[in-house]
Design an enzyme around this catalytic site. Structure first.
Site, PDB file in Angstrom:
ATOM      1  N   GLU B  29       0.920  -1.547  -0.046  1.00  0.00           N
ATOM      2  CA  GLU B  29      -0.086  -0.105  -0.130  1.00  0.00           C
ATOM      3  C   GLU B  29       0.898   1.003  -0.141  1.00  0.00           C
ATOM      4  O   GLU B  29       2.186   1.624   0.976  1.00  0.00           O
ATOM      5  CB  GLU B  29      -0.976  -0.219   1.601  1.00  0.00           C
ATOM      6  CG  GLU B  29      -0.326   0.108   2.859  1.00  0.00           C
ATOM      7  CD  GLU B  29      -0.912  -0.955   3.461  1.00  0.00           C
ATOM      8  OE1 GLU B  29      -1.667  -2.221   3.551  1.00  0.00           O
ATOM      9  OE2 GLU B  29      -1.068  -0.207   4.376  1.00  0.00           O
ATOM     10  N   GLU B  71      -3.459  -6.102   4.414  1.00  0.00           N
ATOM     11  CA  GLU B  71      -2.508  -6.971   5.163  1.00  0.00           C
ATOM     12  C   GLU B  71      -2.316  -8.634   4.240  1.00  0.00           C
ATOM     13  O   GLU B  71      -1.542  -9.284   4.132  1.00  0.00           O
ATOM     14  CB  GLU B  71      -1.394  -6.938   6.206  1.00  0.00           C
ATOM     15  CG  GLU B  71      -0.670  -5.455   5.847  1.00  0.00           C
ATOM     16  CD  GLU B  71      -2.241  -4.379   6.851  1.00  0.00           C
ATOM     17  OE1 GLU B  71      -3.293  -5.038   6.979  1.00  0.00           O
ATOM     18  OE2 GLU B  71      -1.357  -3.073   6.891  1.00  0.00           O
ATOM     19  N   PHE B  94       4.459  -1.252   8.675  1.00  0.00           N
ATOM     20  CA  PHE B  94       4.736  -1.195   9.867  1.00  0.00           C
ATOM     21  C   PHE B  94       5.062  -3.063  10.226  1.00  0.00           C
ATOM     22  O   PHE B  94       4.544  -3.506   9.825  1.00  0.00           O
ATOM     23  CB  PHE B  94       4.638  -0.548  11.523  1.00  0.00           C
ATOM     24  CG  PHE B  94       4.649   0.962  10.680  1.00  0.00           C
ATOM     25  CD1 PHE B  94       5.897   1.546  11.640  1.00  0.00           C
ATOM     26  CD2 PHE B  94       4.484   1.875  10.401  1.00  0.00           C
ATOM     27  CE1 PHE B  94       5.927   2.826  11.113  1.00  0.00           C
ATOM     28  CE2 PHE B  94       3.958   2.976   9.715  1.00  0.00           C
ATOM     29  CZ  PHE B  94       5.427   3.781  10.043  1.00  0.00           C
ATOM     30  N   ASP B  96       4.839  -4.117  12.455  1.00  0.00           N
ATOM     31  CA  ASP B  96       3.286  -3.779  13.865  1.00  0.00           C
ATOM     32  C   ASP B  96       1.921  -4.453  13.197  1.00  0.00           C
ATOM     33  O   ASP B  96       1.476  -5.674  14.145  1.00  0.00           O
ATOM     34  CB  ASP B  96       3.000  -3.018  14.326  1.00  0.00           C
ATOM     35  CG  ASP B  96       4.553  -2.372  14.787  1.00  0.00           C
ATOM     36  OD1 ASP B  96       4.411  -2.132  16.359  1.00  0.00           O
ATOM     37  OD2 ASP B  96       5.035  -1.794  14.446  1.00  0.00           O
ATOM     38  N   PHE B  97       2.071  -5.118  11.880  1.00  0.00           N
ATOM     39  CA  PHE B  97       0.637  -4.684  10.666  1.00  0.00           C
ATOM     40  C   PHE B  97       0.996  -6.353  10.407  1.00  0.00           C
ATOM     41  O   PHE B  97       0.213  -6.934  10.056  1.00  0.00           O
ATOM     42  CB  PHE B  97       0.757  -3.923   9.913  1.00  0.00           C
ATOM     43  CG  PHE B  97       0.309  -2.772  10.079  1.00  0.00           C
ATOM     44  CD1 PHE B  97       0.713  -1.692  11.280  1.00  0.00           C
ATOM     45  CD2 PHE B  97       0.451  -1.608   8.993  1.00  0.00           C
ATOM     46  CE1 PHE B  97       0.299  -0.501  11.526  1.00  0.00           C
ATOM     47  CE2 PHE B  97       0.998  -0.481   9.032  1.00  0.00           C
ATOM     48  CZ  PHE B  97       0.908   0.578  10.295  1.00  0.00           C
ATOM     49  N   HIS B 140       3.681   0.735  16.227  1.00  0.00           N
ATOM     50  CA  HIS B 140       4.331   1.128  15.328  1.00  0.00           C
ATOM     51  C   HIS B 140       5.749   1.152  15.333  1.00  0.00           C
ATOM     52  O   HIS B 140       6.172   1.869  14.847  1.00  0.00           O
ATOM     53  CB  HIS B 140       3.577   2.724  15.001  1.00  0.00           C
ATOM     54  CG  HIS B 140       2.922   2.725  14.088  1.00  0.00           C
ATOM     55  ND1 HIS B 140       0.657   2.361  14.815  1.00  0.00           N
ATOM     56  CD2 HIS B 140       2.236   3.297  12.848  1.00  0.00           C
ATOM     57  CE1 HIS B 140       0.485   2.540  13.740  1.00  0.00           C
ATOM     58  NE2 HIS B 140       1.008   3.069  12.524  1.00  0.00           N
TER      59      HIS B 140
END
Lengths: 321, 334
Positions: B29, B71, B94, B96-97, B140
């Site tokens: 993205e 994702e 990130f 974290d994702f 993040h």
């Protein structure tokens, strides 16, 4: 529909091979010879056959935990499949995948998938390969009605529409997601839901090979025109449990008998082609015999085959490390 | 040799490999950004922090593919494309994702080769930003590389310098296994010497960034730079050897053991939370393989077992500091 005699015989061969293979596996599971869990495809044969009949090895399918039928329809070797299901040396995945991960990438069969909804994003990727290379190939994402409630399916459908990917979402509405009726788990009609993502979507009788095949031809033509994905919801109840050994307390007592009497995809096919005079009974009877022998030989050989060598535990984790 | 930033080094690696191999594509993205915005805006972002800037204009929308914020579909599409012949580089912004698509990483991409009996390769890279120090707080800023290092089938890369970032990215793209490539966001603007021509740094080969005789510091990612500074500061007083494993999987156990056998003292610095992190792994390795060489107990320096806080003063306390590292080294020499 312009199917010649050879194609009709091939369609029947696929369906009969699935039926015979799964029937024998069901017997073997009950006898205790099949390790692990097994989910059988009986009752849905016309879906795999109708979807896969015109696909080549350069087209892809990404399958489900109920994947034996897809595997057979895509042309995977049933001797290799039998070896794999019994976790034996020489299996399609060297005995390391088993029923729920059986694959033959060289045939475009990108794997059964033990994660419900896991395959749809992968089909987008295979379609992306075809699109990037400028080839008119397609990728099929098989998904049960249960998988359509997973976010992965939503993401894959939206992504396929946005990127105009040549994906065909073959949704197999077989009545139940594990032990829960689809009427409980679904908020709306799956064809309408698919259409809401902005793609062509059609609902067909999944026990009717010709209905599935026709929808698939239209979907392939649409993909080849660069118009992106199609959803085909194929309605065909499974005859067996979620897994072999499932006591199926959730099912009406007479449901399976009714399906056998009125919704047998092989019988429906046979009646149609005989009534139209496209094939004669002897053609089909001969195939029945050939396939019974083929499956018997494959499974008997697999039962006798050696287990994988102990060294296989540590191979194939990385290409190189 | 030209000085380039960590960001530019990664961009150059991507650009050179895309020129070198038409099967390399980028997917994620906003890696182009601007699609669907005002006319002419496509390509205007080049990633959230500009790492893929310019690549959309060089290689077009067919190879620099902007996606919805999905994702699972991004990683799944990369895995499906990889197993059918492309070499995708997926970006998830990130690390974290990664949680929202963990299944596609660890049940799908990581396992195809083994599950399919070796009849499949999945040559893909998943890029993500890691680390605290940016004021971005709990969702993040994480350092989740231990989780991915735990999974057979994945390779995990954690560069600490622009030079290594370029060479490791080129190796990641050329590698036939799925690679998790982690970029510490605080390092993006750091500069270093980066050769113009393409080069690949093999995985599993630690870089000895400082040679020394008294204490071994094994540090990961940004912490390598902290360890180097400490080593430089102590020069003439304590002789510190700094090892940067560069990849947490595979881990260069050989060089770590050699160094510890030489110095007899070990400090491990990992920005990740302390339980089951890479510092635990290295200390476990040394305890089981080289305990008799140790002159003192090994020292583990990690973040505390808390999420990353938002308040700047708390975030500073959270991140292992140079002072803590220096104190640990001094303690070992007492």
């Amino acid at each position: 529909m312009n199917l010649d005699k050879q194609q009709l015989l091939q369609a029947y061969r696929i369906m009969r091979r699935i039926r015979e293979f799964e029937t024998r596996i069901s017997y073997e599971f009950a006898a205790g010879t099949v390790p692990g869990m097994t989910h059988l495809y009986i009752g849905q044969e016309a879906v795999a056959a109708g979807i896969c009949l015109t696909l080549s090895d350069e087209d892809y399918i990404a399958s489900t935990h109920r994947g034996h039928g897809h595997c057979i329809a895509k042309g995977c070797d049933i001797a290799g499949m039998a070896l794999e299901l019994f976790r034996k040396e020489g299996g399609l995945c060297k005995g390391k995948g088993g029923s729920m991960h059986i694959a033959d990438v060289s045939k475009g069969m990108l794997g059964a998938n033990a994660i419900v909804g896991g395959a749809s994003p992968l089909a987008c990727g295979a379609a992306l390969t075809a699109k990037t290379r400028g080839k008119n190939n397609v990728a099929v994402a098989f998904a049960g009605d249960g998988a359509t409630n997973q976010g992965t399916t939503f993401e894959a459908m939206n992504m396929a529409v946005v990127l105009k990917l040549p994906v065909i979402f073959a949704i197999e509405s077989n009545g139940y997601g594990e032990h829960t009726g689809s009427g409980y788990a679904q908020g709306n009609d799956l064809t309408e839901r698919s259409a809401a993502f902005g793609m062509a979507a059609v609902k067909v009788d999944g026990t009717d090979f010709f209905a599935v095949y026709q929808a698939m031809q239209e979907a392939i033509a649409r993909a080849n025109r660069g118009e992106g994905p199609t959803a085909i919801e194929c309605v065909a109840m499974r005859w067996h449990g979620h897994f072999e050994g499932d006591p199926q307390h959730y099912r009406p007592k007479d449901e399976v008998k009714r399906l056998r009497d009125t919704a047998d995809p092989l019988k429906i096919f046979r009646d149609k082609v005989l009534a139209k005079g496209d094939l004669v009974a002897a053609d089909l009877d001969q195939l029945d015999e050939e396939i019974l022998t083929e499956v018997t030989n494959a499974v008997d050989a697999a039962l006798e085959a050696p287990q994988p060598a102990p060294e296989e535990l540590l191979t194939d984790v990385y290409v190189s490390y | 040799m030209p000085l380039k930033s960590f960001r530019e080094a990664i961009n150059e690696a991507l650009c050179q490999e895309m020129a070198n191999d038409p099967s390399v594509i980028l997917i994620g993205e906003d890696i182009a950004g601007g699609n669907g915005g005002v006319e002419g805006a496509a390509g205007s972002s080049g990633g959230m922090l500009g790492v893929t800037k310019g690549l959309y204009h060089d290689y077009g929308p067919e190879r620099v593919i902007d996606t919805p914020i999905s994702e699972s579909a991004i990683v799944g599409a990369a895995a499906g494309a990889a197993m059918t012949g492309l070499r995708p580089v997926a970006e998830l912004m990130f690390m974290d994702f990664f949680g929202v698509c963990f299944d596609q990483i660890y049940n799908q991409a990581a396992k195809f080769r083994y599950m399919f009996g070796g009849n499949c390769t999945t040559p893909m890279v998943v890029r993500g930003m890691v680390g605290a120090g940016f004021g971005s707080a709990a969702q993040h800023s994480q350092a989740l590389w231990p989780i991915f290092s735990h999974i057979p089938g994945l390779k995990v890369v954690l560069p600490s310098s622009p030079h290594d970032a370029k060479g490791l990215m080129i190796q990641a793209i050329r590698d036939d296994d799925p690679v998790i490539f982690l970029e510490h966001k605080v390092l993006y603007d750091t500069k270093g010497e980066v050769p113009e021509e393409p080069y690949a740094i093999p995985f599993g080969e630690a870089n000895i960034t400082r040679e020394g005789d008294d204490v071994t510091i094994v540090a990961f990612g940004r912490m390598v730079n902290f360890a180097n500074e400490v080593a430089d500061k102590l020069t003439g007083n304590i002789s510190v050897e700094v090892l940067d494993p560069r990849t947490t999987s595979p881990l260069d156990t050989e060089v770590i053991l050699e160094s510890v056998k030489h110095t007899g003292r070990l400090v491990v610095v990992d920005e990740a939370n302390p339980i089951c992190n890479m510092a635990s792994e290295v200390i476990s390795l040394v305890a089981t393989e080289a305990l008799q060489y140790l002159k003192a107990r090994p020292i583990k320096i990690s973040a505390p077992h808390t999420p990353v806080p938002a308040a700047p003063n708390l975030e500073t306390l959270y991140i292992p500091s140079k002072e803590t590292i220096e104190k640990a080294v001094a303690n070992l020499m007492e």
